[in-house]
Write a protein that holds these residues in place. Structure first.
Motif, PDB file in Angstrom:
ATOM      1  N   UNK A 210       2.553 -11.718 -37.836  1.00 23.88           N
ATOM      2  CA  UNK A 210       2.739 -13.048 -38.424  1.00 23.88           C
ATOM      3  C   UNK A 210       2.503 -14.096 -37.337  1.00 23.88           C
ATOM      4  N   UNK A 211       1.490 -14.936 -37.520  1.00 24.88           N
ATOM      5  CA  UNK A 211       1.217 -15.960 -36.504  1.00 24.88           C
ATOM      6  C   UNK A 211       2.312 -17.026 -36.481  1.00 24.88           C
ATOM      7  N   UNK A 212       2.403 -17.727 -35.369  1.00 28.24           N
ATOM      8  CA  UNK A 212       3.459 -18.726 -35.191  1.00 28.24           C
ATOM      9  C   UNK A 212       3.158 -20.050 -35.889  1.00 28.24           C
ATOM     10  N   UNK A 213       1.910 -20.276 -36.262  1.00 25.88           N
ATOM     11  CA  UNK A 213       1.565 -21.502 -36.994  1.00 25.88           C
ATOM     12  C   UNK A 213       0.462 -21.193 -37.997  1.00 25.88           C
ATOM     13  N   UNK A 214       0.054 -22.198 -38.773  1.00 34.25           N
ATOM     14  CA  UNK A 214      -0.908 -21.935 -39.853  1.00 34.25           C
ATOM     15  C   UNK A 214      -2.360 -22.197 -39.490  1.00 34.25           C
ATOM     16  N   UNK A 215      -2.613 -22.808 -38.324  1.00 34.52           N
ATOM     17  CA  UNK A 215      -3.986 -23.128 -37.964  1.00 34.52           C
ATOM     18  C   UNK A 215      -4.516 -22.190 -36.878  1.00 34.52           C
ATOM     19  N   UNK A 216      -5.841 -21.987 -36.890  1.00 36.58           N
ATOM     20  CA  UNK A 216      -6.409 -20.969 -36.007  1.00 36.58           C
ATOM     21  C   UNK A 216      -7.312 -21.489 -34.900  1.00 36.58           C
ATOM     22  N   UNK A 217      -7.814 -22.704 -34.999  1.00 39.26           N
ATOM     23  CA  UNK A 217      -8.813 -23.170 -34.038  1.00 39.26           C
ATOM     24  C   UNK A 217      -8.247 -24.265 -33.155  1.00 39.26           C
ATOM     25  N   UNK A 218      -8.189 -24.047 -31.861  1.00 39.60           N
ATOM     26  CA  UNK A 218      -8.592 -22.893 -31.048  1.00 39.60           C
ATOM     27  C   UNK A 218      -7.465 -21.864 -30.945  1.00 39.60           C
ATOM     28  N   UNK A 219      -7.782 -20.713 -30.407  1.00 30.77           N
ATOM     29  CA  UNK A 219      -6.783 -19.675 -30.176  1.00 30.77           C
ATOM     30  C   UNK A 219      -5.989 -19.996 -28.910  1.00 30.77           C
ATOM     31  N   UNK A 220      -4.701 -20.219 -29.083  1.00 29.91           N
ATOM     32  CA  UNK A 220      -3.832 -20.491 -27.938  1.00 29.91           C
ATOM     33  C   UNK A 220      -3.654 -19.282 -27.046  1.00 29.91           C
ATOM     34  N   UNK A 221      -3.615 -18.080 -27.643  1.00 27.79           N
ATOM     35  CA  UNK A 221      -3.506 -16.867 -26.835  1.00 27.79           C
ATOM     36  C   UNK A 221      -4.737 -16.714 -25.941  1.00 27.79           C
ATOM     37  N   UNK A 222      -5.915 -16.962 -26.500  1.00 30.34           N
ATOM     38  CA  UNK A 222      -7.146 -16.862 -25.710  1.00 30.34           C
ATOM     39  C   UNK A 222      -7.165 -17.912 -24.611  1.00 30.34           C
TER      40      UNK A 222
END
Length: 174
Positions: A98-110
């Motif tokens: 389960x991601x921590x938020x609903x948006x994907x761009x950009x990837x904070x992990x990357x």
């Protein structure tokens, strides 16, 4: 027109990479790689460097702090600006986490993994290959666990590396 083609290609790449029914050990490995980019590891390594490496360690901690001070606001502005819904929330596929938020761009992990790897490479160039493999693994794992499109992680990697290089330039090489 070009934007629609890029999104179509990105979605096709996502479906080519995201296969939740892979072997359990592989999915476990991807989840662990993804979790290694959560941020806690960065704090522990920075503190260890600061404590054990003397002035070089202090300079490294300063470099990481400056890099994240540049990257984090940029990350939040870009997330809000692009507001790209995660693939697991709009493509009727269930992610492995389960991601921590609903948006994907950009990837904070990357972004975080590439930022940290770039800073560590500046201090420990002998670790370049393992650090690049780790950062690439964190980025790829975010697609393979189903929470990011490939473009999300590429942009995150470029942003993180760029912020680290900017911090290195600001502070000078160790």
């Amino acid at each position: 027109m070009m934007k629609a083609q890029i999104i179509k290609l990105d979605t096709a790449l996502y479906f080519a990479l995201y296969k939740p029914k892979r072997r359990k050990w592989f999915n476990w490995l991807m989840l662990m790689l993804s979790k290694s980019g959560n941020g806690g590891l960065y704090v522990i390594l920075a503190l260890l460097n600061g404590y054990f490496m003397g002035s070089d360690g202090s300079a490294f901690v300063q470099m990481v702090l400056v890099a994240f001070a540049i990257e984090r606001p940029l990350y939040f502005v870009m997330k809000k600006h692009f507001a790209r819904i995660r693939p697991c929330d709009c493509l009727a596929v269930k992610a492995m986490l389960t991601p921590s938020d609903k948006f994907s761009l950009p990837s904070g992990h990357s972004a975080g993994a590439w930022l940290y790897a770039t800073c560590l490479i500046d201090v420990y160039p002998v670790l370049t290959i393992p650090l690049l493999i780790w950062a690439a693994g964190v980025s790829l794992s975010r697609v393979l666990v189903g929470v990011h499109y490939p473009i999300d992680v590429v942009l995150g990697a470029l942003m993180g590396s760029g912020c680290a290089l900017l911090a290195i330039g600001i502070l000078g090489e160790l």
